[in-house]
Design an enzyme around this catalytic site. Structure first.
Site, PDB file in Angstrom:
ATOM      1  N   LYS A  36       0.839  -1.202   0.000  1.00  0.00           N
ATOM      2  CA  LYS A  36       0.000   0.000   0.000  1.00  0.00           C
ATOM      3  C   LYS A  36       0.872   1.250   0.000  1.00  0.00           C
ATOM      4  CE  LYS A  36      -1.158   2.140   3.540  1.00  0.00           C
ATOM      5  NZ  LYS A  36      -1.598   2.606   4.862  1.00  0.00           N
ATOM      6  N   SER A  37       1.894   1.272   0.843  1.00  0.00           N
ATOM      7  CA  SER A  37       2.737   2.458   0.944  1.00  0.00           C
ATOM      8  C   SER A  37       3.414   2.766  -0.381  1.00  0.00           C
ATOM      9  CB  SER A  37       3.791   2.262   2.036  1.00  0.00           C
ATOM     10  OG  SER A  37       3.187   2.152   3.310  1.00  0.00           O
ATOM     11  N   ARG A  41       2.582   5.906  -3.210  1.00  0.00           N
ATOM     12  CA  ARG A  41       3.677   6.793  -3.623  1.00  0.00           C
ATOM     13  C   ARG A  41       3.871   6.753  -5.138  1.00  0.00           C
ATOM     14  NH1 ARG A  41       4.288   5.720   1.554  1.00  0.00           N
ATOM     15  NH2 ARG A  41       5.609   7.001   2.919  1.00  0.00           N
ATOM     16  N   ARG A 138      -7.311  12.547  13.123  1.00  0.00           N
ATOM     17  CA  ARG A 138      -5.928  12.271  12.742  1.00  0.00           C
ATOM     18  C   ARG A 138      -5.178  13.584  12.525  1.00  0.00           C
ATOM     19  NH1 ARG A 138      -4.885   7.201   8.961  1.00  0.00           N
ATOM     20  NH2 ARG A 138      -2.962   7.377  10.170  1.00  0.00           N
ATOM     21  N   SER A 187       4.133  11.772  12.667  1.00  0.00           N
ATOM     22  CA  SER A 187       4.011  10.859  11.537  1.00  0.00           C
ATOM     23  C   SER A 187       5.092  11.150  10.511  1.00  0.00           C
ATOM     24  CB  SER A 187       2.638  10.983  10.865  1.00  0.00           C
ATOM     25  OG  SER A 187       2.568  10.188   9.695  1.00  0.00           O
ATOM     26  N   GLN A 189       4.713  10.495   7.579  1.00  0.00           N
ATOM     27  CA  GLN A 189       3.969  10.908   6.390  1.00  0.00           C
ATOM     28  C   GLN A 189       4.017  12.419   6.180  1.00  0.00           C
ATOM     29  OE1 GLN A 189       0.019   9.293   6.792  1.00  0.00           O
ATOM     30  NE2 GLN A 189       0.672   7.208   6.307  1.00  0.00           N
ATOM     31  N   GLU A 342       3.964   0.608  12.285  1.00  0.00           N
ATOM     32  CA  GLU A 342       2.757  -0.116  11.909  1.00  0.00           C
ATOM     33  C   GLU A 342       2.844  -1.617  12.190  1.00  0.00           C
ATOM     34  OE1 GLU A 342       3.538  -0.750   7.162  1.00  0.00           O
ATOM     35  OE2 GLU A 342       3.272   1.276   7.924  1.00  0.00           O
ATOM     36  N   HIS A 369      -2.761   7.298  14.615  1.00  0.00           N
ATOM     37  CA  HIS A 369      -3.073   6.467  13.454  1.00  0.00           C
ATOM     38  C   HIS A 369      -4.588   6.335  13.295  1.00  0.00           C
ATOM     39  CE1 HIS A 369       0.947   4.472  12.233  1.00  0.00           C
ATOM     40  NE2 HIS A 369       1.175   5.654  12.783  1.00  0.00           N
ATOM     41  N   ARG A 415      -5.300  -2.913  11.196  1.00  0.00           N
ATOM     42  CA  ARG A 415      -4.287  -3.634  11.964  1.00  0.00           C
ATOM     43  C   ARG A 415      -4.823  -4.098  13.329  1.00  0.00           C
ATOM     44  NH1 ARG A 415      -0.694  -3.806   8.242  1.00  0.00           N
ATOM     45  NH2 ARG A 415      -0.049  -1.935   7.099  1.00  0.00           N
TER      46      ARG A 415
END
Length: 461
Positions: A36-37, A41, A138, A187, A189, A342, A369, A415
């Site tokens: 997914k990551s 991207r 978030r 994060s 991100q 994660e 998260h 998760r």
């Protein structure tokens, strides 16, 4: 091993799911979908590039679907090749030609909500960035403030400064860029979001992280690697500083690596049942944090072997759990494990089933998260009859728990849902609410997990 065609049906959202229980060691080969990551991207860079490109191995999930829809709303096109949604021909966005009023739905996807404002800032459109109600909790403030420092115009009703969704990006066709500072402790991100768009800004970006440490450094390394593949220069002249040179993003045809973080629950199944699970096409070298399963799982008493595939950059990763003389699983306490990001919920499930102590440290950023994962893991441990210690940035497990059946909440967090599934392999009577939330990154998880627990299988995760 017998080949199994898995059903793609997933329980309805909110539906309770009885987690499969087994007293038999699992034996399976699990084929993973794309990361997914990495998928998100690559989707961003393909959409911002100067020419069309093809992506293969694309993950089909809620998070990636949301990213595709968001980029499509800004003008990119994604065409499946031969009706295969894992292979996409991508036509980039013409940022200057993107105008009007546009709404982007981020769902609960951190990559979409953090990455899209910077993309939208380079258009000539007014872009509302919204998501699920739960997404409003978030954190967004650091990345939004950094974009404003770079010259973007971003507003939100009743927010000053803007710190969360929903928000509105007022595109002006060009973002100046330059030096920006932020505390990315909440994060990684936040940094990746800026890195991905920095080359499209007039003066590039000089990003300075002002906090003590950055969580999930592997994810930042991943972002820098995919940028380099697209011809974007990122220099790191000193720790916590990244300089992105302005210039074109060059499209490259790319194969997405399998998602190593999502390998975690399946590999953990080998640990908690004393069985064996093999994941093929594991990269020999990768920036994915999931590669840390190679070192984490032996701490719980498992054997991990990697068999390279001749002539490729991949191999088979095999995890075999331990059994005692009576054939019962032996799961040792792992001691201290730090910065798992994660990987934490899956690791916490093994710690709950271990016979000795485990401490997970430097994980405070997980409070921002999909849910506050530290609070959630503590709450679900109590339902199972265990007491764990929750600190601001750590969880401590004594091990040796006598766990009891329970209904475990998923918190709309994929998760946390897989955490419950792992516990359920070893504790009969565990029920997981809203297992369908695993579709965020693993659309076939309920059927794949049921197959895993039932017999010796080859599984498409």
């Amino acid at each position: 091993m017998k080949e199994v065609l898995l059903a793609t049906m997933t329980p309805a959202p909110g539906e309770a799911w009885s987690a499969p229980f087994t007293t038999t060691p699992v034996a399976a080969t699990v084929a993973l979908p794309g990361s997914k990551s990495l998928t998100n991207r690559h989707l961003i860079l393909a959409a911002l590039s100067t020419s069309p490109s093809r992506l293969t191995g694309v993950l089909v999930s809620r998070d990636t679907d949301l990213m595709i829809k968001a980029l499509s709303a800004l003008g990119a096109t994604f065409e499946p090749v031969n009706n295969d949604p894992t292979v996409l021909d991508v036509t980039p966005i013409n940022l200057a030609a993107t105008t009007g009023q546009i709404t982007v739905d981020c769902g609960l996807a951190g990559t979409v909500m953090r990455f899209m404002p910077g993309v939208a800032a380079g258009t000539n459109a007014t872009v509302v960035v919204d998501g699920d109600t739960q997404s409003y909790a978030r954190p967004m403030g650091p990345v939004i403030d950094a974009l404003v420092q770079a010259g973007a115009h971003i507003s939100a009703e009743d927010q000053d400064p803007v710190s969360h969704l929903p928000l509105t990006v007022h595109g002006s066709g060009e973002v100046a860029g330059g030096r920006v500072s932020l505390d990315a402790g909440g994060s990684s991100q936040f940094v990746s979001a800026l890195l991905l768009v920095g080359a499209t800004f007039r003066d590039g970006l000089d990003i300075v992280h002002t906090g003590d440490q950055t969580p999930s450094p592997e994810h930042i390394a991943m972002t820098i690697k995919v940028l380099a593949e697209a011809g974007v220069t990122v220099d790191t002249p000193e720790p916590h500083r990244w300089i992105v040179t302005p210039g074109e993003i060059h499209a490259v045809d790319t194969a997405v690596e399998p998602d190593l973080s999502n390998a975690g629950p399946y590999l953990a199944a080998a640990v908690v049942t004393g069985g064996t699970v093999t994941v093929p096409y594991w990269p020999t070298e990768t920036t994915q944090i999931g590669d840390r399963w190679r070192t984490v799982l032996p701490e719980f008493g498992a054997e991990v072997t990697f068999t390279p595939m001749e002539g490729t950059n991949y191999g088979d990763l095999t995890v075999t759990g331990s059994l005692d003389a009576q054939g019962r699983p032996v799961i040792t306490g792992a001691g201290e494990l730090s910065d798992l990001a994660e990987l934490t919920p899956t690791t916490a499930a093994m710690a709950m089933l271990a016979d000795g102590p485990t401490q997970l440290t430097n994980i405070g950023h997980l409070r921002g998260h999909e849910t506050d994962r530290l609070i959630a893991l503590n709450a679900e441990a109590k339902k199972l009859g265990a007491t764990i210690e929750e600190g601001e940035t750590f969880l401590r497990f004594t091990g040796g728990y006598a766990l009891q059946p329970a209904v475990l909440e998923s918190y709309a967090d994929h998760r946390m849902a897989t955490y419950g599934a792992i516990i359920g392999l070893a504790v009969e009577g565990v029920v997981v609410t809203d297992i369908a939330t695993t579709a965020k990154t693993m659309p076939n998880f309920p059927s794949a997990w049921t197959e895993l627990a039932s017999a010796e299988r080859q599984i498409r995760a």
